[in-house]
Enzyme design. Structure first.
Site, PDB file in Angstrom:
ATOM      1  N   GLU A  22       2.061 -35.028 -21.558  1.00  0.00           N
ATOM      2  CA  GLU A  22       1.907 -34.384 -22.866  1.00  0.00           C
ATOM      3  C   GLU A  22       0.766 -35.000 -23.700  1.00  0.00           C
ATOM      4  O   GLU A  22      -0.041 -34.256 -24.261  1.00  0.00           O
ATOM      5  CB  GLU A  22       3.237 -34.407 -23.617  1.00  0.00           C
ATOM      6  CG  GLU A  22       4.230 -33.414 -23.016  1.00  0.00           C
ATOM      7  CD  GLU A  22       5.682 -33.694 -23.363  1.00  0.00           C
ATOM      8  OE1 GLU A  22       5.934 -34.576 -24.201  1.00  0.00           O
ATOM      9  OE2 GLU A  22       6.559 -33.018 -22.792  1.00  0.00           O
ATOM     10  N   LYS A  30      16.227 -30.173 -21.069  1.00  0.00           N
ATOM     11  CA  LYS A  30      15.224 -31.149 -20.640  1.00  0.00           C
ATOM     12  C   LYS A  30      15.821 -32.554 -20.538  1.00  0.00           C
ATOM     13  O   LYS A  30      15.384 -33.360 -19.733  1.00  0.00           O
ATOM     14  CB  LYS A  30      14.068 -31.145 -21.640  1.00  0.00           C
ATOM     15  CG  LYS A  30      12.851 -31.938 -21.218  1.00  0.00           C
ATOM     16  CD  LYS A  30      11.720 -31.672 -22.190  1.00  0.00           C
ATOM     17  CE  LYS A  30      10.494 -32.523 -21.915  1.00  0.00           C
ATOM     18  NZ  LYS A  30       9.432 -32.220 -22.898  1.00  0.00           N
ATOM     19  N   ASP A  45       2.953 -38.856 -31.252  1.00  0.00           N
ATOM     20  CA  ASP A  45       3.774 -37.654 -31.092  1.00  0.00           C
ATOM     21  C   ASP A  45       5.152 -37.890 -31.707  1.00  0.00           C
ATOM     22  O   ASP A  45       6.006 -38.553 -31.113  1.00  0.00           O
ATOM     23  CB  ASP A  45       3.880 -37.321 -29.596  1.00  0.00           C
ATOM     24  CG  ASP A  45       4.705 -36.049 -29.340  1.00  0.00           C
ATOM     25  OD1 ASP A  45       5.319 -35.519 -30.291  1.00  0.00           O
ATOM     26  OD2 ASP A  45       4.742 -35.605 -28.185  1.00  0.00           O
ATOM     27  N   ASP A  59       4.206 -25.721 -22.272  1.00  0.00           N
ATOM     28  CA  ASP A  59       4.808 -26.904 -22.886  1.00  0.00           C
ATOM     29  C   ASP A  59       6.313 -26.678 -22.841  1.00  0.00           C
ATOM     30  O   ASP A  59       6.859 -25.932 -23.636  1.00  0.00           O
ATOM     31  CB  ASP A  59       4.302 -27.051 -24.329  1.00  0.00           C
ATOM     32  CG  ASP A  59       4.986 -28.189 -25.083  1.00  0.00           C
ATOM     33  OD1 ASP A  59       5.810 -28.898 -24.476  1.00  0.00           O
ATOM     34  OD2 ASP A  59       4.692 -28.357 -26.278  1.00  0.00           O
TER      35      ASP A  59
END
Lengths: 623, 107
Positions: A185, A86, A207, A25
């Site tokens: 994800e 990211k 999320d 992850d």
């Protein structure tokens, strides 16, 4: 001797042939690695027992430092310590600059598509920085498993575009890892809960992380996962919870808005601690240092806290509704809601989300680790450690893909939310007589005009045999593979001439922009339709003008007398004058007028070509 | 004839079986392969074969086929941690020598 793990019956590998795989992850703030051992999927801690690896890389003259140690140095050495990489992966320099002044790095002024950050250890790209994080995680896994990794599954947000996915794969390659698959994800979270073992059902993945919110609707059908829709808010998360609590403290303690930076940082820290305490208790004590030796003390109850964060939690329900609408579903259709991200530990979040979807949310797996656990399970299957009941995961492409057509319009070839892998083809033709090349401009987005969408790539198809306009048949095929990467091919059907492109990162889109693009497409739907109509009429008018001009220069002198020709040329000029008009009705009328005016000429041309074709033949040859 | 488990090994087996949600016990065995002749088999067992030798230790059922039993008699299965790595270890009194990594062995 080597340590052994329990295998499934009949699945023990020969010595030295154990296939080790891990799920990674790769997060904005923290990253995790997980693997399946003795049938259990679990995240792997480092030597100090820490599971989370801060996604922070520090470059020094002596070498590269990743994780906690790098994070600790981010204040003293901000220029060489790269955080939140990211957000930069797969992006152009302009986009990164638009992320705001939060990123202090110096960028090398080179003429490359990929921005490079200047550090004391030389210039580095976002891909290289990500590779360092992946390397650190892979090393942890290999040390833990006692062998080399055969392959990894890396998770990416469902909204990552082609450029960002490709850049993530590149980072793995730089780190020396084989990517078995990129996994969305939310899909990973569903796998972690074993939702794939049921026969069918629709699930929502909620999320809520530190700074972002994502909602995904997945459907499981005969063991196959399909992402029906995604949505979210790229600027909403647990940090906002801290902010509203900090503001509440400021109001209570009478701290003015222009308090110093270190004061504000301290308040955010206190607010975060209070938030975490309230996940366990109904009331928490606050003790704030006011800086001048004075302190403010107070109590914050869970009810007060809930009141503060309620507007924020309710803000997440809008995207939930939209995602349901995109998937053409209602709340009752949702079987399970999986909670992902540290902020879902807040009891009020669980309560409101549960009430919205009318089901008790799934919270048993640590919401920080659930994505990595799912990735590990998937990696274990893909590497071949489980031959039976293999999971095949379907995802969707997050934004429509299409090409530019005449008039600066976009023709969508693969619509948004189409399950991937997918291949779709559509035929196009030439606009001008004798046209031998065609430019293919690949676009991503929901709007009607090229300028409002994102340009992914351009290439040219050459060696089209010369033909009259509209006769060539050019098939354009879009294929999106299981990882969400796009390849486009154009082929002229009669000659077989072909050209193709793999979409290489043509960096340039922020998370926020994807949201904005989607919102814009709804907000501008009406004007977009108007613009499309106008452009289409303009293209048609130009085509008519083009065709008539070509005809006149070919046989106008032969078939028309001077008066007739003059009459046609003035009608033609009349339409040319209208082409730039902004009313599609006016242009449409102009085209009709011109067509009427040249009807007799078209007839004469037809007769002329028929008599030419028939001359020298007997009538009965045509029967 | 006996095969035993340390308490640590038994606890881990029980935990893994619970996580897996099914299973009769574990199957220990040997097969010919590897760089030094023999290799261990360590698997979950969902069913027993007619000629299996079955032991029970610390609440764990251990299934062994009769041929493997020749090479495993007296073995103690342990669960240990070496650095970051952790896993099962065969303490097998029959082993004369093992390959460098210990994944295969000779009797």
């Amino acid at each position: 001797m080597a340590l052994l793990q329990l295998s499934e019956p009949g699945q023990t590998d020969a010595p030295h042939q154990r296939r080790l795989a891990a799920g990674i992850d790769l997060g904005t703030t923290n990253s995790l690695v997980a693997t399946v051992r003795s049938g259990n999927a679990e995240t792997l801690p480092d030597r100090e027992g820490r599971h989370l690896l801060p996604s922070v890389v520090r470059y020094t003259e002596a070498g590269v430092i990743v994780g906690e140690e790098a994070k600790a140095s981010s204040i003293e050495d901000p220029l060489n310590t790269i955080l939140s990489v990211k957000r930069m992966v797969g992006r152009g320099l302009e986009d990164i600059k638009s992320l705001g002044s939060r990123l202090p790095y110096h960028y090398a002024q080179e003429r490359t598509a990929v921005p490079r950050i200047q550090t004391v250890a030389g210039d580095v790209s976002a891909v290289e920085v990500s590779a360092e994080i992946l390397k650190a995680l892979a090393m942890r896994a290999e040390e833990t498993l006692g062998g080399d990794l055969e392959g990894v599954v890396i998770t990416v947000p469902a909204y990552f575009d082609d450029a960002q996915r490709q850049a993530t794969k590149d980072a793995a390659r730089v780190a020396g890892l084989k990517v078995l698959r990129l996994l969305n994800e939310p899909t990973a979270a569903a796998v972690a809960y074993g939702l794939d073992s049921g026969s069918s059902g629709v699930h929502a993945i909620y999320d809520l992380g530190g700074g972002t919110f994502d909602i995904s609707i997945l459907r499981l059908n005969r063991g196959v996962f399909e992402v029906l829709s995604t949505g979210g808010d790229s600027a909403l998360g647990g940090d906002d919870f801290d902010r509203v609590v900090a503001e509440w403290i400021m109001r209570q303690a009478g701290i003015s808005d222009d308090a110093g930076r270190s004061m504000l940082r301290q308040l955010m820290h206190d607010a975060c601690a209070a938030k975490e305490a309230l996940t366990r208790t109904a009331v928490t004590e606050l003790d704030v240092d006011l800086g001048n030796g004075a302190r403010w003390q107070g109590l914050l109850t869970r009810d007060q806290f809930n009141e503060l964060v309620d507007p924020l939690i309710k803000k997440t329900l809008g995207p939930c509704r939209r995602a349901l609408r995109d998937a053409d579903l209602s709340r009752e259709d949702i079987q399970d809601v999986v909670m992902v991200g540290g902020s879902t530990r807040v009891p009020r979040v669980r309560e409101l989300v549960g009430a919205f979807f009318q089901t008790e949310p799934l919270v048993e797996i640590d919401p920080d680790r659930v994505v990595a656990v799912g990735a590990a399970i998937q990696a274990d299957v893909l590497v071949g450690n489980k031959s039976d009941d293999e999971i095949l995961l379907l995802d969707v492409n997050p934004l429509s893909l299409g090409i530019e057509t005449m008039g600066g319009l976009v023709e969508k070839i693969i619509p948004r939310n189409t399950p991937i892998p997918v291949a779709r083809a559509q035929e196009f033709t030439t606009f001008k007589d004798g046209q031998t090349a065609m430019a293919v401009h690949v676009l991503q987005g929901e709007r009607e005009l090229v300028t409002d969408n994102r340009s992914l790539a351009r290439f040219e198809l050459r060696e089209i045999p010369p033909m009259v306009a509209g006769a060539a048949r050019i098939q354009v095929t879009f294929a999106v593979d299981a990882d969400g990467l796009l390849s486009v091919e154009a082929m002229e059907q009669s000659s077989g001439a072909r050209a193709s492109i793999e979409v290489k990162p043509s960096y340039g889109l922020t998370d926020g922009e994807i949201e904005t693009m989607l919102r814009d497409s709804f907000e501008h739907a009406r004007e977009d339709v108007e613009v499309r109509r106008l452009r289409e009429e303009q293209v048609e008018a130009r085509r008519v003008v083009e065709a008539l001009s070509a005809a006149l220069s070919e046989d106008g002198d032969r078939l028309l007398n001077a008066d007739e020709r003059k009459q046609l040329e003035s009608a033609l000029a009349g339409l040319v004058a209208l082409v730039e008009d902004q009313d599609h009705e006016v242009i449409r009328k102009g085209i009709q007028d011109l067509e009427k005016a040249c009807e007799f000429y078209v007839e004469r041309r037809m007769n002329a070509s028929v008599s030419q074709a028939m001359s020298g033949h007997k009538v009965d040859e045509f029967e | 004839m006996s095969i035993t488990l340390t308490e640590s090994a038994a606890n881990h087996v029980l935990k893994f079986m619970e996580g897996r949600g099914k299973g009769l016990g574990i199957r220990l065995g040997v097969r010919t392969s590897g760089c030094s002749g023999m290799a261990y088999v360590l698997e979950f067992a969902d069913e027993s074969e007619a000629d299996d030798v079955i032991f029970e230790d610390h609440g764990v059922k251990v299934l062994v086929d009769p041929k493997s039993m020749l090479y495993l008699d007296g073995t103690e299965l342990d669960y240990t941690r070496e650095g970051l790595n952790e896993g099962f270890k065969f303490n097998n009194p029959n082993v004369k020598d093992a390959c460098g990594c210990g994944e295969s062995f000779n009797v």
